[in-house]
Design a protein around this motif. Structure first.
Motif, PDB file in Angstrom:
ATOM      1  N   SER A 260      12.025 -23.193 -39.146  1.00  9.23           N
ATOM      2  CA  SER A 260      11.988 -21.934 -38.405  1.00  9.23           C
ATOM      3  C   SER A 260      10.546 -21.481 -38.194  1.00  9.23           C
ATOM      4  O   SER A 260      10.219 -20.857 -37.180  1.00  9.23           O
ATOM      5  N   ARG A 261       9.663 -21.849 -39.123  1.00  8.29           N
ATOM      6  CA  ARG A 261       8.245 -21.496 -38.977  1.00  8.29           C
ATOM      7  C   ARG A 261       7.523 -22.470 -38.051  1.00  8.29           C
ATOM      8  O   ARG A 261       6.492 -22.120 -37.478  1.00  8.29           O
ATOM      9  N   GLN A 264       8.260 -20.641 -34.917  1.00  5.44           N
ATOM     10  CA  GLN A 264       7.445 -19.434 -34.804  1.00  5.44           C
ATOM     11  C   GLN A 264       5.991 -19.742 -34.470  1.00  5.44           C
ATOM     12  O   GLN A 264       5.294 -18.900 -33.890  1.00  5.44           O
ATOM     13  N   THR A 265       5.523 -20.934 -34.816  1.00  5.00           N
ATOM     14  CA  THR A 265       4.142 -21.308 -34.531  1.00  5.00           C
ATOM     15  C   THR A 265       3.843 -21.240 -33.038  1.00  5.00           C
ATOM     16  O   THR A 265       2.726 -20.911 -32.627  1.00  5.00           O
ATOM     17  N   THR A 274       1.184 -17.473 -40.038  1.00  3.21           N
ATOM     18  CA  THR A 274       1.457 -18.818 -39.545  1.00  3.21           C
ATOM     19  C   THR A 274       0.421 -19.799 -40.080  1.00  3.21           C
ATOM     20  O   THR A 274       0.752 -20.906 -40.549  1.00  3.21           O
ATOM     21  N   PHE A 277       0.969 -20.530 -43.688  1.00  2.65           N
ATOM     22  CA  PHE A 277       2.088 -21.467 -43.838  1.00  2.65           C
ATOM     23  C   PHE A 277       1.594 -22.904 -43.732  1.00  2.65           C
ATOM     24  O   PHE A 277       1.945 -23.754 -44.567  1.00  2.65           O
ATOM     25  N   LEU A 328       9.489 -19.148 -49.458  1.00  2.00           N
ATOM     26  CA  LEU A 328       9.819 -18.818 -48.077  1.00  2.00           C
ATOM     27  C   LEU A 328      11.252 -18.325 -48.021  1.00  2.00           C
ATOM     28  O   LEU A 328      12.160 -18.978 -48.546  1.00  2.00           O
ATOM     29  N   ASP A 329      11.469 -17.206 -47.397  1.00  2.65           N
ATOM     30  CA  ASP A 329      12.813 -16.653 -47.234  1.00  2.65           C
ATOM     31  C   ASP A 329      13.560 -16.543 -48.565  1.00  2.65           C
ATOM     32  O   ASP A 329      14.764 -16.819 -48.649  1.00  2.65           O
TER      33      ASP A 329
END
Length: 431
Positions: A260-261, A264-265, A274, A277, A328-329
């Motif tokens: 998911s990241r 998002q990047t 970002t 991450f 994460l999450d």
């Protein structure tokens, strides 16, 4: 109305961006690529490096190395590398290389991991409802072995095993980064062939040393090839892992937090969250910044290795201090020693029924089997550096930049025994 149309147009253009480059939160100075291993010179050489210590044949019949990479070997070369998305990322970080990732690199890694689970848990209710792990013995209908035969074989064998009408399309990596090959007289890409083969594959023991690497490691940049929609497609595929049971459901949770990241990047590659991450892909702990070398992998890259080749959970305990672990999450990610990263050759057995009384046993070796290294910078590197406000020291030369990219490869090769018996041969008394 006009404003809405503008937003829709922006969204469509945004999703069609073919690559995004991000600079980690820490400035990592690029270095020339160095390796104790020599680049491979042929598909035979690649096989011999991958089959170290095994009795498997190193006589290839056909391979994507020959067809797709032999005439495109970059300046530094192509190197054998088992599970090259994970191990390639570790190598790139250790040696300060620009890393390029394609959607198929990630998806084929996931399918290989799932194949380990499916073999061990073939009698579990959730697996048995969707997948039959029996050994297939279908044979190409005519002598000789071509890509169209392999594509037909793997597709037919997949359909024999699949009990769910969604699985064939689900496994297919239909990303924009994949080229179709109509001149091979098939509809499939080679990556589609690989996806089918991986879920049917059997693991063979393999070894690949992963020596200690500098604690202060990191990527000068990371480039995600493909569109944002490609990476969203992987997220959708990941959601179906829960259909195979509790462990695959947990695997899906770990992967969703990471992928998911990736998605998002594309929205804001220069966002500090970002960039942090991507800082934490390989290592994170504070004590690792104080040492000279380590073999401890504490970053989120470990999310991609859920099972050992035997189908056992490969997850270890989290780092002792929660603040030193990637979270994460709400998920604390596992750590492992480099030497414990799961590794195996994945083979699909196949018999080629020729005109002679004896048919050839031609297993297909398939997976993320190599990495390419070439001098230069990713296309978006300069712009990303400007956005990040970073400037390289004047001592860094153009020749110091290298790009490492994982490579999916399959190789059909002769078995060491050389012979096999097919159902057609049994019926006609040729065995």
């Amino acid at each position: 109305m006009g404003h809405s149309r503008l937003l829709l147009l922006f969204s469509a253009l945004h999703c069609s961006i073919s690559a995004v480059t991000v600079i980690p939160l820490t400035l990592n100075i690029p270095k020339p690529y160095e390796s104790d291993a020599a680049p491979v010179t042929s598909d035979s050489d690649l096989l011999s490096k991958l089959h170290t210590g095994s009795n498997l044949s190193t006589e290839p019949m056909f391979s994507t190395y020959t067809w797709e990479h032999n005439n495109k070997i970059p300046l530094n070369g192509t190197y054998a590398s088992q599970d090259s998305f994970v191990r390639g990322a570790i190598d790139a970080s250790a040696k300060h290389q620009h890393l390029v990732i394609q959607p198929q690199d990630v998806w084929l890694t996931v399918l290989k991991q799932l194949s380990f689970y499916l073999r061990k848990h073939k009698d579990d209710k959730e697996v048995a409802e969707n997948w039959d792990n029996r050994e297939g013995k279908a044979t190409p209908s005519h002598s000789g072995l071509f890509l169209r035969d392999l594509a037909r074989y793997t597709r037919d064998q997949f359909n024999l095993r699949s009990k769910a009408d969604w699985m064939l399309e689900w496994a297919r990596p239909g990303f924009t980064t994949i080229s179709q090959h109509p001149y091979y007289m098939i509809q499939n890409s080679t990556e589609e062939l690989m996806a089918n083969a991986l879920l049917m594959s059997s693991p063979y023991p393999s070894t690949e040393d992963m020596p200690a690497f500098p604690c202060k490691n990191g990527f000068p940049s990371i480039t995600l090839n493909g569109t944002q929609s490609d990476w969203k497609a992987i997220l959708e595929k990941i959601s179906s892992l829960e259909k195979f049971g509790k462990e695959p459901k947990l695997y899906g949770r770990l992967l969703h937090a990471v992928v998911s990241r990736f998605v998002q990047t594309f929205d804001n590659p220069n966002d500090p969250a970002t960039r942090l991450f991507w800082n934490n892909m390989i290592t994170i702990t504070a004590r690792q910044n104080l040492c000279s070398s380590t073999e401890l992998i504490t970053g989120w890259i470990n999310a991609f290795h859920m099972w050992t080749p035997a189908g056992n959970l490969a997850i270890t305990a989290a780092v002792t201090t929660a603040s030193e672990a990637v979270q994460l999450d709400g998920i604390t990610f596992p750590w492992r020693h480099a030497k414990d990263t799961p590794i195996a050759n994945s083979h699909v057995p196949m018999c080629v029924d020729g005109d002679s009384p004896i048919s050839a046993s031609s297993p297909i070796l398939v997976g993320m089997l190599a990495k390419s290294v070439k001098q230069g910078k990713p296309e978006g590197y300069e712009a990303a550096m400007k956005l990040a406000g970073f400037t390289l020291p004047s001592t860094v030369a153009e020749s110091d930049h290298s790009i490492l990219q994982p490579l999916p490869i399959w190789i059909a090769h002769y078995n060491a025994t050389g012979n096999c018996c097919t159902p057609d041969m049994e019926r006609t008394g040729r065995c």
